[in-house]
Motif scaffolding. Structure first.
Motif, PDB file in Angstrom:
ATOM      1  N   GLY A  14       0.679  -0.878  -0.039  1.00  0.00           N
ATOM      2  CA  GLY A  14       0.065   0.264  -0.175  1.00  0.00           C
ATOM      3  C   GLY A  14       1.191   1.115   0.113  1.00  0.00           C
ATOM      4  O   GLY A  14       0.016   2.116   0.070  1.00  0.00           O
ATOM      5  N   LYS A  15       2.444   1.220   0.069  1.00  0.00           N
ATOM      6  CA  LYS A  15       2.492   2.530  -0.333  1.00  0.00           C
ATOM      7  C   LYS A  15       3.096   2.617  -1.505  1.00  0.00           C
ATOM      8  O   LYS A  15       2.920   2.342  -2.543  1.00  0.00           O
ATOM      9  CB  LYS A  15       4.320   1.853   0.236  1.00  0.00           C
ATOM     10  CG  LYS A  15       4.347   1.418   1.941  1.00  0.00           C
ATOM     11  CD  LYS A  15       5.856   1.391   2.586  1.00  0.00           C
ATOM     12  CE  LYS A  15       5.662   0.799   3.965  1.00  0.00           C
ATOM     13  NZ  LYS A  15       5.035   2.094   4.487  1.00  0.00           N
ATOM     14  N   THR A  16       3.044   4.291  -1.931  1.00  0.00           N
ATOM     15  CA  THR A  16       3.313   5.252  -3.089  1.00  0.00           C
ATOM     16  C   THR A  16       5.120   4.887  -2.874  1.00  0.00           C
ATOM     17  O   THR A  16       5.781   5.180  -2.279  1.00  0.00           O
ATOM     18  CB  THR A  16       2.550   6.410  -2.739  1.00  0.00           C
ATOM     19  OG1 THR A  16       2.691   7.248  -2.006  1.00  0.00           O
ATOM     20  CG2 THR A  16       1.016   6.493  -3.018  1.00  0.00           C
ATOM     21  N   VAL A  17       5.490   5.278  -4.595  1.00  0.00           N
ATOM     22  CA  VAL A  17       7.183   4.519  -4.706  1.00  0.00           C
ATOM     23  C   VAL A  17       7.349   5.763  -6.010  1.00  0.00           C
ATOM     24  O   VAL A  17       6.871   5.609  -7.014  1.00  0.00           O
ATOM     25  CB  VAL A  17       7.184   3.538  -5.609  1.00  0.00           C
ATOM     26  CG1 VAL A  17       8.859   3.697  -5.177  1.00  0.00           C
ATOM     27  CG2 VAL A  17       7.164   2.527  -3.718  1.00  0.00           C
ATOM     28  N   GLY A  18       8.348   6.540  -5.566  1.00  0.00           N
ATOM     29  CA  GLY A  18       8.758   7.641  -6.630  1.00  0.00           C
ATOM     30  C   GLY A  18       9.962   6.997  -6.716  1.00  0.00           C
ATOM     31  O   GLY A  18      11.110   6.289  -6.245  1.00  0.00           O
ATOM     32  N   ILE A  19      10.580   6.333  -7.942  1.00  0.00           N
ATOM     33  CA  ILE A  19      11.617   6.107  -8.641  1.00  0.00           C
ATOM     34  C   ILE A  19      12.365   7.293  -9.393  1.00  0.00           C
ATOM     35  O   ILE A  19      12.096   7.257 -10.448  1.00  0.00           O
ATOM     36  CB  ILE A  19      11.384   4.917  -9.510  1.00  0.00           C
ATOM     37  CG1 ILE A  19      10.711   3.365  -8.865  1.00  0.00           C
ATOM     38  CG2 ILE A  19      12.504   4.321 -10.079  1.00  0.00           C
ATOM     39  CD1 ILE A  19      10.487   2.195  -9.473  1.00  0.00           C
TER      40      ILE A  19
ATOM     41  N   GLY B 222       0.569   4.385  -8.846  1.00  0.00           N
ATOM     42  CA  GLY B 222       0.554   4.750  -7.229  1.00  0.00           C
ATOM     43  C   GLY B 222       2.456   4.534  -7.821  1.00  0.00           C
ATOM     44  O   GLY B 222       3.453   4.412  -6.180  1.00  0.00           O
ATOM     45  N   VAL B 223       3.215   4.846  -8.499  1.00  0.00           N
ATOM     46  CA  VAL B 223       4.249   4.442  -8.806  1.00  0.00           C
ATOM     47  C   VAL B 223       5.240   5.666  -9.939  1.00  0.00           C
ATOM     48  O   VAL B 223       4.107   6.230 -11.117  1.00  0.00           O
ATOM     49  CB  VAL B 223       4.919   3.674 -10.024  1.00  0.00           C
ATOM     50  CG1 VAL B 223       6.066   2.791  -9.917  1.00  0.00           C
ATOM     51  CG2 VAL B 223       4.910   1.831  -9.430  1.00  0.00           C
ATOM     52  N   PHE B 224       6.266   6.154  -9.710  1.00  0.00           N
ATOM     53  CA  PHE B 224       6.180   7.486 -11.116  1.00  0.00           C
ATOM     54  C   PHE B 224       7.851   7.346 -11.094  1.00  0.00           C
ATOM     55  O   PHE B 224       8.460   7.219 -10.447  1.00  0.00           O
ATOM     56  CB  PHE B 224       6.362   8.598  -9.878  1.00  0.00           C
ATOM     57  CG  PHE B 224       6.323   9.743 -11.191  1.00  0.00           C
ATOM     58  CD1 PHE B 224       5.467  10.437 -12.309  1.00  0.00           C
ATOM     59  CD2 PHE B 224       7.693  10.442 -11.274  1.00  0.00           C
ATOM     60  CE1 PHE B 224       5.424  11.552 -12.989  1.00  0.00           C
ATOM     61  CE2 PHE B 224       8.029  11.635 -12.388  1.00  0.00           C
ATOM     62  CZ  PHE B 224       6.563  11.958 -13.271  1.00  0.00           C
ATOM     63  N   ILE B 225       7.881   6.935 -12.468  1.00  0.00           N
ATOM     64  CA  ILE B 225       9.354   6.609 -12.650  1.00  0.00           C
ATOM     65  C   ILE B 225       9.562   8.095 -13.816  1.00  0.00           C
ATOM     66  O   ILE B 225       9.394   8.709 -14.031  1.00  0.00           O
ATOM     67  CB  ILE B 225       9.008   5.586 -13.444  1.00  0.00           C
ATOM     68  CG1 ILE B 225       8.645   4.572 -13.372  1.00  0.00           C
ATOM     69  CG2 ILE B 225      10.993   4.607 -13.975  1.00  0.00           C
ATOM     70  CD1 ILE B 225       8.467   3.366 -14.017  1.00  0.00           C
TER      71      ILE B 225
ATOM     72  N   VAL C  92      11.575  16.877  -4.798  1.00  0.00           N
ATOM     73  CA  VAL C  92      10.259  16.965  -5.541  1.00  0.00           C
ATOM     74  C   VAL C  92       9.107  15.806  -5.824  1.00  0.00           C
ATOM     75  O   VAL C  92       8.159  16.011  -4.916  1.00  0.00           O
ATOM     76  CB  VAL C  92      10.112  17.235  -7.351  1.00  0.00           C
ATOM     77  CG1 VAL C  92       9.456  17.403  -8.400  1.00  0.00           C
ATOM     78  CG2 VAL C  92      11.782  18.893  -7.397  1.00  0.00           C
ATOM     79  N   LEU C  93       9.893  14.848  -5.405  1.00  0.00           N
ATOM     80  CA  LEU C  93       8.777  12.966  -5.040  1.00  0.00           C
ATOM     81  C   LEU C  93       8.298  13.123  -3.863  1.00  0.00           C
ATOM     82  O   LEU C  93       7.463  12.911  -3.738  1.00  0.00           O
ATOM     83  CB  LEU C  93       9.652  11.680  -5.453  1.00  0.00           C
ATOM     84  CG  LEU C  93       9.950  12.007  -7.150  1.00  0.00           C
ATOM     85  CD1 LEU C  93      10.692  10.913  -7.442  1.00  0.00           C
ATOM     86  CD2 LEU C  93       8.360  11.424  -7.623  1.00  0.00           C
ATOM     87  N   ASP C  94       9.612  14.107  -2.927  1.00  0.00           N
ATOM     88  CA  ASP C  94       8.995  14.097  -1.442  1.00  0.00           C
ATOM     89  C   ASP C  94       7.973  14.800  -1.790  1.00  0.00           C
ATOM     90  O   ASP C  94       7.205  14.376  -0.403  1.00  0.00           O
ATOM     91  CB  ASP C  94      10.391  14.394  -0.911  1.00  0.00           C
ATOM     92  CG  ASP C  94       9.985  13.968   0.465  1.00  0.00           C
ATOM     93  OD1 ASP C  94       8.793  13.618   1.343  1.00  0.00           O
ATOM     94  OD2 ASP C  94      11.146  14.311   1.379  1.00  0.00           O
ATOM     95  N   ALA C  95       7.585  15.701  -1.686  1.00  0.00           N
ATOM     96  CA  ALA C  95       6.605  17.075  -1.826  1.00  0.00           C
ATOM     97  C   ALA C  95       5.736  16.753  -2.092  1.00  0.00           C
ATOM     98  O   ALA C  95       4.499  16.021  -1.853  1.00  0.00           O
ATOM     99  CB  ALA C  95       7.052  18.565  -2.465  1.00  0.00           C
ATOM    100  N   ALA C  96       5.913  15.687  -3.892  1.00  0.00           N
ATOM    101  CA  ALA C  96       4.244  15.368  -4.137  1.00  0.00           C
ATOM    102  C   ALA C  96       3.752  14.184  -3.960  1.00  0.00           C
ATOM    103  O   ALA C  96       3.132  13.888  -3.108  1.00  0.00           O
ATOM    104  CB  ALA C  96       4.904  14.414  -5.619  1.00  0.00           C
ATOM    105  N   GLY C  97       4.719  13.311  -2.151  1.00  0.00           N
ATOM    106  CA  GLY C  97       3.862  12.833  -1.316  1.00  0.00           C
ATOM    107  C   GLY C  97       3.981  11.299  -1.770  1.00  0.00           C
ATOM    108  O   GLY C  97       3.455  10.292  -0.893  1.00  0.00           O
TER     109      GLY C  97
END
Length: 330
Positions: free
Chosen positions: A70-75, A104-107, A129-134
């Motif tokens: 259930g966690k969102t992930v930025g790569i 829920g994933v942004f690459i 930026v990914l941190d601020a995006a949640g």
């Protein structure tokens, strides 16, 4: 105020992509300043290692496991830049194409643009930026260039160094450099012949660095003569884990080890010290870049060429040349 910031904070993926492009092009100073107060919530996971160890496949499987939880992930996948064309293949995005449809994933693929150390120069800002995006987890996969690729330790909370059996001389595993930055050591492709030899080489490296230490089931170091303490010690000995990422094997153990490392940092107040060190290094890096840019702006157009000529004629040594240049800073 630019509309990109409120749109990003509202969850607009297009605004996120546009802002990351501005970051890569050094055109987002105002936006980054506005976003800074919204950062500091994500856990940054660095994944590094030599080419051929399966880093991208491992990142792919780790991301899937986090999504199932259930966690969102930025790569952020950093790829090398061609010294000839200046372009990059951005192959990591190709390898992770099965994640591209997950909301829920942004690459984001980033080219190094000639920066050494395994990261792009703007990777830290892209993380923010990914941190601020949640995004709750941000995974940074480095270039995979070799033993000098250690910049990731300046940006990540947990650094995973990936090894694989059969890549050459196992003595490489105990050399100073990239392995010394590891919080977790992952031997991927563990179904290959020679995995035991690779693990033994890694254990040798750890024992050389910490000969009297043992590790309990939480991955925390204990001395050979004392029972497990009620509270964790301040020392962390990297666990050695085995995975076959292509088959999804061993991924749960990797996530559990990441959680153990995070818990260890939080319980020993190591997290605050780590973040302070990251910020100190970043401040010095930006100060160095800023002073160099200012100096080059203030120098006469032919100043460097004249100094190079004097050095070539042995009229002035490099140290004196630097003093001459520094004296021109007002």
């Amino acid at each position: 105020m630019t509309q990109l910031v409120p749109e990003l904070l509202a969850g607009n993926r297009r605004a996120l992509a546009r802002l990351l492009t501005l970051v890569e092009n050094d055109q987002a100073e105002a936006e980054l300043s506005q976003l800074y107060a919204h950062t500091g919530k994500t856990w940054v996971l660095g994944v590094t290692g030599a080419p051929g160890t399966g880093k991208s496949t491992l990142v792919n499987e780790i991301t899937k496991a986090y999504r199932q939880a259930g966690k969102t992930v930025g790569i952020i996948a950093v790829d090398p830049t061609s010294p000839f064309s200046g372009g990059a293949i951005l192959g990591d995005r190709i390898r992770m194409r099965d994640l591209s449809t997950d909301p829920g994933v942004f690459i984001r693929s980033m080219a190094t643009r000639g920066n050494l150390g395994g990261l792009a120069r703007t990777t830290r800002d892209a993380i923010r930026v990914l941190d601020a995006a949640g995004y709750q987890i941000v995974i940074v996969e480095t270039v995979g260039a070799g033993q000098n690729e250690v910049d990731i330790v300046r940006a990540a909370h947990t650094t995973i160094v990936v090894e694989a059996p059969g890549l050459g001389d196992e003595v490489q595993a105990i050399k100073a450099g990239i392995l010394e930055i590891a919080d977790l050591l992952v031997v991927n492709k563990a179904d290959r012949q020679g995995v035991a030899h690779t693990i033994n080489a890694l254990k040798m490296m750890l024992e050389l660095g910490h000969p009297v230490e043992k590790v309990n089931h939480h991955g925390r170091a204990l001395t050979a003569t004392t029972p497990p303490p009620a509270t964790p010690t301040r020392f962390w000995l990297p666990p050695i884990l085995q995975t076959v990422a292509a088959e999804g094997k061993g991924i749960d153990e990797v996530l559990a080890a990441v959680d153990n490392h995070r818990r260890h940092l939080e319980e020993t107040q190591g997290l605050q010290a780590l973040e302070a060190e990251h910020l100190r290094i970043e401040l010095l890096d930006r100060l160095r870049d800023g002073l160099l840019a200012r100096l080059l702006r203030e120098l006469p157009p032919d100043a460097l060429a004249r100094l190079v000529g004097q050095m070539q004629a042995r009229e002035i040594d490099p140290h004196s040349a630097i003093k001459t240049l520094m004296g021109k800073l007002s």
